[in-house]
Design an enzyme around this catalytic site. Structure first.
Site, PDB file in Angstrom:
ATOM      1  N   HIS A  75       0.829  -1.216   0.000  1.00  0.00           N
ATOM      2  CA  HIS A  75       0.000   0.000   0.000  1.00  0.00           C
ATOM      3  C   HIS A  75       0.857   1.255   0.000  1.00  0.00           C
ATOM      4  CE1 HIS A  75       0.268   0.737   4.467  1.00  0.00           C
ATOM      5  NE2 HIS A  75       0.346  -0.568   4.533  1.00  0.00           N
ATOM      6  N   ASP A 124      -0.220   4.345   1.007  1.00  0.00           N
ATOM      7  CA  ASP A 124      -0.545   5.364   2.006  1.00  0.00           C
ATOM      8  C   ASP A 124       0.199   5.116   3.312  1.00  0.00           C
ATOM      9  OD1 ASP A 124      -2.228   3.037   2.440  1.00  0.00           O
ATOM     10  OD2 ASP A 124      -3.418   4.245   3.839  1.00  0.00           O
ATOM     11  N   GLU A 163      -5.037   1.783   2.641  1.00  0.00           N
ATOM     12  CA  GLU A 163      -5.024   0.563   3.464  1.00  0.00           C
ATOM     13  C   GLU A 163      -5.128   0.905   4.940  1.00  0.00           C
ATOM     14  OE1 GLU A 163      -3.118  -2.902   5.696  1.00  0.00           O
ATOM     15  OE2 GLU A 163      -2.690  -0.785   5.747  1.00  0.00           O
ATOM     16  N   ASP A 174       4.001  -6.481   3.715  1.00  0.00           N
ATOM     17  CA  ASP A 174       3.524  -5.513   4.721  1.00  0.00           C
ATOM     18  C   ASP A 174       3.779  -6.064   6.125  1.00  0.00           C
ATOM     19  OD1 ASP A 174       2.342  -3.200   5.612  1.00  0.00           O
ATOM     20  OD2 ASP A 174       0.283  -3.769   5.123  1.00  0.00           O
TER      21      ASP A 174
HETATM   22 ZN    ZN Z   1       1.018  -1.546   6.301  1.00  0.00          ZN
END
Ligand code: ZN
Length: 419
Positions: free
Chosen positions: A89, A91, A186, A209
């Site tokens: 992601h 963001d 996210e 992540d």
């Molecule tokens: Zn994350």
């Protein structure tokens, strides 16, 4: 300090150079926004990613109106193998400023406290972050003291971009069709809200992540939200004797009655919790918003029942009052899906082992895009990037951890090509 024998010693990784550039772009998402993506500035990074992929020669690169970047690296083998997606992601979390991030590269870290120059009260110490002690001799990246770093999840973004670069500059590495996906929003739980599964068209996926080197996560919380409305009895305060029943006070009593052992601040590992996140109200009506979390759906139901019985017990003491409890599903534990496709985790483990990395299987005390993607038809496990102390000014990441994640992905695409 890590085994260096990866048959890749001549590769000039691009991951840290990319990371240092990407974190300087403010991509903070906003939970109070009504637009999608929640902030248009997220597209500033998505645009750069799309351009860089196109320049590399990746095909079918698309940045859509919602800020998703889709891209394809075509198969270079004749055999038909599953299409694998790598996702991260763009963001950063709303918890901490992401404006004017100034990344600092601490080369050859020697185990000292790292004092952040723009706010010298911000000290990253190996005493508080024992994982830092494992990185003596490594290159550590931090922010400068007034912002987060954004390693969550720009480390993942940079790792995937370096994988793409590696594959395009090493065309003899055999692989099936590979899809790259970069999502907005996210951190505010909307990362997959406008995603087109049809456009993505992949069989299995991995989100990049996760935290420590070697971590592979195949399990997330089950998550519900709960909204408790308490209706009191309002009256003019000058003439309220024996009439007014103040909903604010009832709400306070309910909060005090919550089990102390079922809270985020008292639980860890596989324990779930009931967590009030917001209260709002007037004497006439007051509302508490909760999040409920557990690794099993049965446990999650118990938390909801507990909340209901506790509210009932308090409310019963007050005539003419009542409450409503509204439970909404947020996301579900992806393990239920991943168990049906054991090769996703098995091959990730094998790729780590081949890259000389010890595997740590973990459960995520939260959700990821992967938990939603798994239930949308793209079973997804989560792979480490090295990110630490996320969502805070202390956030840091080790360059060598990110490089190891690139190694793992390179091994992983080849393992899938042999399926
Ligand atoms: Zn994350």
């Amino acid at each position: 300090m890590f085994a260096a024998n990866l048959n890749m010693t001549n590769y000039n990784y691009t991951v840290s150079e990319r990371f240092l550039r990407y974190v300087q772009i403010d991509t903070q998402s906003d939970p109070h926004s009504n637009t999608f993506p929640s902030t248009t500035k997220q597209k500033n990074l998505s645009n750069i990613l799309a351009e860089e992929l196109q320049k590399m020669g990746v095909t079918a690169v698309e940045l859509d109106e919602y800020g998703y970047v889709y891209a394809t690296i075509p198969s270079n083998i004749t055999k038909k193998v599953p299409t694998i997606c790598f996702c991260s992601h763009v963001d950063t979390a709303p918890d901490c400023s992401g404006t004017n991030v100034k990344p600092i590269l601490h080369k050859n870290y020697q185990g000292q406290d790292i004092v952040l120059p723009d706010d010298t009260t911000q000290i990253i110490s190996p005493l508080h972050y024992p994982y830092l002690k494992k990185h003596i001799g490594c290159d550590v990246i931090t922010a400068s003291g007034h912002t987060l770093l954004g390693a969550d999840d720009k480390s993942g973004v940079a790792i995937i971009m370096d994988l793409a670069y590696y594959l395009l500059t090493h065309p003899t590495i055999p692989h099936g069709t590979i899809k790259l996906l970069f999502t907005p929003d996210e951190e505010i739980g909307h990362g997959t809200a406008k995603l087109s599964m049809q456009k993505l068209n992949a069989d299995f996926g991995y989100t990049l992540d996760g935290g420590e080197l070697g971590v592979i996560e195949d399990e997330t919380f089950n998550a519900d939200s709960a909204v408790l409305d308490v209706y009191g009895v309002s009256a003019h305060p000058g003439y309220a004797k024996d009439k007014m029943i103040n909903a604010l006070k009832i709400v306070g009593e309910i909060l005090m009655a919550l089990p102390k052992t079922l809270a985020p601040e008292t639980t860890e590992g596989r324990e779930g919790f009931i967590h009030p996140i917001r209260i709002e109200g007037l004497p006439e009506k007051a509302t508490i918003e909760f999040i409920l979390r557990d690794f099993t759906t049965a446990g999650l139901q118990q938390h909801a029942q507990k909340l209901h019985s506790l509210a009932t017990t308090v409310i019963e003491k007050y005539p003419h009052t009542h409450f409503k409890l509204n439970i909404q599903e947020q996301y579900r534990n992806m393990k239920a899906i991943l168990e049906k496709h054991p090769q996703i985790v098995a091959l990730a483990e094998k790729a780590c082992t081949q890259a000389g990395i010890e595997v740590y299987k973990q459960s995520i005390r939260g959700g990821t895009d992967g938990s939603r993607l798994s239930f949308m038809g793209l079973p997804c496990a989560n792979i480490f990037t090295g990110m630490q102390a996320i969502h805070s000014k202390h956030e840091w990441v080790c360059v060598q951890d990110m490089q190891k994640a690139v190694d793992v992905l390179i091994k992983l695409v080849q393992l899938w090509a042999m399926q």
